[in-house]
Design a protein around this motif. Structure first.
Motif, mmCIF file in Angstrom:
data_model
loop_
_atom_site.group_PDB
_atom_site.id
_atom_site.type_symbol
_atom_site.label_atom_id
_atom_site.label_comp_id
_atom_site.label_asym_id
_atom_site.label_seq_id
_atom_site.Cartn_x
_atom_site.Cartn_y
_atom_site.Cartn_z
ATOM 1 N N ARG A 98 46.748 -6.560 -38.850
ATOM 2 C CA ARG A 98 48.005 -6.199 -39.513
ATOM 3 C C ARG A 98 49.015 -5.676 -38.502
ATOM 4 O O ARG A 98 50.217 -5.922 -38.608
ATOM 5 C CB ARG A 98 47.743 -5.143 -40.590
ATOM 6 N N PHE A 99 48.515 -4.934 -37.510
ATOM 7 C CA PHE A 99 49.407 -4.378 -36.499
ATOM 8 C C PHE A 99 50.065 -5.489 -35.689
ATOM 9 O O PHE A 99 51.289 -5.506 -35.501
ATOM 10 C CB PHE A 99 48.635 -3.437 -35.572
ATOM 11 N N VAL A 145 51.264 -0.400 -41.875
ATOM 12 C CA VAL A 145 52.092 -1.594 -42.044
ATOM 13 C C VAL A 145 51.671 -2.346 -43.302
ATOM 14 O O VAL A 145 52.512 -2.769 -44.109
ATOM 15 C CB VAL A 145 51.978 -2.513 -40.806
ATOM 16 N N PRO A 192 52.263 -6.131 -27.959
ATOM 17 C CA PRO A 192 50.934 -6.297 -28.545
ATOM 18 C C PRO A 192 50.343 -7.683 -28.295
ATOM 19 O O PRO A 192 49.121 -7.826 -28.130
ATOM 20 C CB PRO A 192 51.176 -6.059 -30.041
ATOM 21 N N LEU A 200 48.128 2.266 -37.337
ATOM 22 C CA LEU A 200 49.469 1.776 -37.651
ATOM 23 C C LEU A 200 49.409 0.481 -38.454
ATOM 24 O O LEU A 200 50.241 0.232 -39.335
ATOM 25 C CB LEU A 200 50.264 1.552 -36.365
ATOM 26 N N GLY A 201 48.418 -0.366 -38.168
ATOM 27 C CA GLY A 201 48.252 -1.590 -38.935
ATOM 28 C C GLY A 201 47.972 -1.320 -40.403
ATOM 29 O O GLY A 201 48.470 -2.031 -41.290
ATOM 30 N N ALA A 241 46.806 1.715 -32.831
ATOM 31 C CA ALA A 241 47.238 0.418 -33.340
ATOM 32 C C ALA A 241 46.576 0.094 -34.670
ATOM 33 O O ALA A 241 47.220 -0.407 -35.601
ATOM 34 C CB ALA A 241 46.935 -0.674 -32.316
ATOM 35 N N TRP A 276 54.818 2.801 -29.878
ATOM 36 C CA TRP A 276 53.598 2.166 -29.345
ATOM 37 C C TRP A 276 53.964 1.096 -28.324
ATOM 38 O O TRP A 276 53.379 1.023 -27.240
ATOM 39 C CB TRP A 276 52.782 1.558 -30.486
ATOM 40 N N GLY A 325 42.887 -3.730 -39.485
ATOM 41 C CA GLY A 325 44.040 -2.924 -39.098
ATOM 42 C C GLY A 325 44.728 -3.469 -37.868
ATOM 43 O O GLY A 325 45.964 -3.484 -37.772
ATOM 44 N N ALA A 326 43.943 -3.954 -36.902
ATOM 45 C CA ALA A 326 44.519 -4.542 -35.696
ATOM 46 C C ALA A 326 45.265 -5.833 -36.018
ATOM 47 O O ALA A 326 46.337 -6.112 -35.459
ATOM 48 C CB ALA A 326 43.422 -4.802 -34.662
ATOM 49 N N LEU A 362 55.962 2.438 -34.560
ATOM 50 C CA LEU A 362 55.713 1.096 -34.027
ATOM 51 C C LEU A 362 56.467 0.880 -32.716
ATOM 52 O O LEU A 362 55.918 0.351 -31.731
ATOM 53 C CB LEU A 362 56.123 0.051 -35.059
#
Length: 601
Positions: free
Chosen positions: A442-443, A387, A423, A383-384, A380, A416, A439-440, A413
């Motif tokens: 943004r995810f 993103v 999420p 990925l954030g 996550a 996940w 990052g979390a 995405l």
């Protein structure tokens, strides 16, 4: 092992290691053997097996259909054998030889380089596929494994290993590069072909005299196109080709020789890093630059050549002239490395391998430490970061990169959420968001409260309109730009794009583009097709349309330039090349094409 056999029957959990993972234990010897039997999805059908995937099974990525042709074990064993005898020639750090596998798969190379004689090697690896990465971790839990694309490894870890690696061994992806293309911040390496990127980027990480071993499509060494010659020149100026071998692609009798389900013509290349760059290709390498390596070393073709070598490097298509190498692979022959130029002046390279400072206002560099996080949280956070990069590029008005990044980011995405749920309802994820993990944050912001993607990520960004910067009267260049953009082109499209140029009529535009080597085709005779595409694929329908057009009074020679076959005495004019005879109703289309000598020249 045949790829279909490896995937036949019920898929066995998480690659055969699902029970071990669930029970938090190392796989048994039997489970390890099951894992090693996995052969990837190259050339197979994911949809055909999807209904048999167990719950929680990581669904293979669609890109695996093109890229996942794992190194045959017997080839990996031979690579390890010839490298082992050269370990004492490699640079080391206090007795430690650092080695990299940038596209590790499930570790065929790593397995071959294990055991007695390889104790001084310390391996580092990258693997993009989630499924293969899990298997690799189960097989080698102590491995320094980066689960993500090589481009991201370069961005995050390249500065640490630049000019420190002594050995790189790779069977890289063979298809076109995808969304990860934009993750390497150094635009010098914006290669379109994945193998070309892995080759150049990997070799440039080597310490002086370091060894790079690559298994790549045969077109790199023998294609005579401007693009391939330029690629060879770039590589040869920085790295010395010590030896190369062309491996069998087909066995006597017609079965594939090495890769399950595919007759891929590949070359095994050994390079030595120069530790810098030559101002020009060494005189001793001119024959290689010209594509004549195997003329100088014919015994390094490990089989009998069939058909004509057209320098194909796109392994997603069949060889144009039926080129194959027939033989049985058992071992590599004894050889001496080609002598390297001792007197050549080496120009030191500027440091490569890591991120350059981003342009202000385009991409914020977000570095989050994911050490110790469970897999789903680490994924996550990563990925954030992606993103954030994607949305920053969109906001900055970047015309090209968002379209390249969206597809695989969107897929990742959704995957996940499919695996771990909404999420907004994931308690552990919300905790690290509250701790301020960027990052979390943004995810989570990429989704609505119901778990669906926000509008900015739900649909693909609009494709940028093609930008043309050439001469206004260069019709051929304009046609090439438009065709490359959409893989289709009509006379009306070209005229609409060209209206502001000096041409006075559509007829004049058409004459110019046909004179530059394009062909007219289609039921309405308004489709424009480059000759390289026109003379490939299913040719009989094109022949029939040209015949019909000729009967209606339009001479075929006015629709396409002459084409001649060097193999047999037959003329082939324009879109109306003529086979020696029309196939009978009992003759297969494939054999008819073969007799007709359907090929481009």
């Amino acid at each position: 092992m045949d790829g279909r056999e490896a995937h036949g029957g019920e898929p066995c959990g998480d690659g055969g290691g699902g029970e071990a993972r669930a029970e938090r234990r190392a796989p048994t010897a039997e489970e390890r053997q099951t894992l090693r039997a996995y052969s990837g999805w190259g050339g197979l059908s994911i949809e055909g097996a999807a209904s048999r995937f167990p719950e929680g099974f990581p669904v293979p990525e669609a890109r695996g259909l093109i890229h996942e042709y794992y190194t045959p074990s017997k080839v990996a064993a031979e690579i390890a054998r010839i490298v082992q005898s050269r370990l004492d020639t490699l640079p080391d750090e206090e007795g430690v030889i650092h080695a990299l596998e940038p596209s590790a798969g499930i570790g065929r190379m790593l397995s071959a380089f294990s055991g007695s004689g390889f104790n001084e090697l310390v391996w580092h690896a990258a693997e993009w596929s989630d499924l293969s990465g899990r298997m690799l971790h189960a097989l080698y839990p102590e491995l320094d494994l980066y689960q993500g694309p090589f481009e991201r490894w370069i961005r995050e870890r390249g500065p640490t290993w630049n000019s420190r690696l002594s050995l790189i061994v790779s069977n890289p992806p063979y298809g076109a590069r995808g969304a990860a293309l934009a993750e390497d911040p150094d635009r010098e390496y914006r290669e379109k072909r994945a193998y070309a990127y892995f080759l150049r980027r990997g070799l440039d990480l080597l310490a002086p005299t370091g060894l790079g071993v690559y298994l790549i499509p045969s077109g790199f060494l023998t294609a005579n196109t401007v693009e391939m010659r330029s690629l060879r020149e770039q590589v040869l100026k920085r790295h010395h080709l010590a030896a190369a071998f062309r491996l069998p692609s087909v066995k006597p009798g017609g079965r594939e020789a090495l890769f399950p389900g595919a007759m891929l013509v590949t070359d095994l290349l050994l390079f030595r890093a120069r530790g810098g760059e030559l101002s020009a290709v060494d005189a001793g390498d001119r024959g290689i630059l010209d594509g004549h390596y195997f003329q100088e070393f014919p015994r390094h073709i490990l089989g009998r050549e069939l058909g004509q070598d057209a320098g194909d490097d796109d392994q997603t298509k069949k060889p144009r002239y039926g080129y194959q190498v027939e033989g049985e692979f058992s071992r590599l022959p004894r050889f001496e490395e080609r002598p390297i130029c001792a007197d050549c002046r080496i120009i030191p390279l500027q440091a490569t391998g890591g991120a350059k400072a981003p342009r202000a206002g385009v991409t914020r560099q977000i570095q989050d430490d994911t050490a110790g996080l469970p897999d789903e949280l680490a994924a996550a956070v990563n990925l954030g970061v992606r993103v954030d990069r994607y949305l920053a590029l969109v906001a900055a008005g970047n015309a090209e990169e968002p379209a390249q990044l969206w597809s695989e980011l969107h897929e990742a995405l959704r995957a996940w959420v499919s695996r771990y749920g909404n999420p907004a309802a994931h308690a552990a994820l919300q905790k690290i968001v509250q701790r301020g993990t960027t990052g979390a944050e943004r995810f989570v912001s990429a989704f609505t409260k119901t778990g669906t993607l926000i509008q900015g990520l739900l649909t693909a960004p609009p494709r940028p309109a093609p930008r043309y910067t050439g001469r206004l009267d260069d019709v051929a260049a304009q046609a090439e730009l438009l065709y490359r953009r959409a893989r289709a082109l009509t006379v009306a499209d070209l005229w609409s794009f060209h209206e502001s140029s000096a041409a006075r009529s559509t007829a004049r535009v058409l004459r110019r583009v046909l004179a530059a080597g394009w062909c007219l085709d289609g039921e309405s005779w308004t489709d424009l097709v480059p000759a390289s595409a026109y003379y490939t694929g299913d040719l009989w329908p094109k022949h029939d349309r040209a015949q019909l057009r000729a009967k209606r009074g339009a001479h075929p020679t006015r629709t396409c330039p002459p084409r001649w076959s060097r193999r047999r005495r037959r003329s082939r004019r324009a879109g109306c090349w003529r086979p020696s005879r029309r196939p009978s109703s009992t003759t297969s289309t494939a054999s008819a094409r073969a007799r007709a000598g359907c090929r481009s020249t």
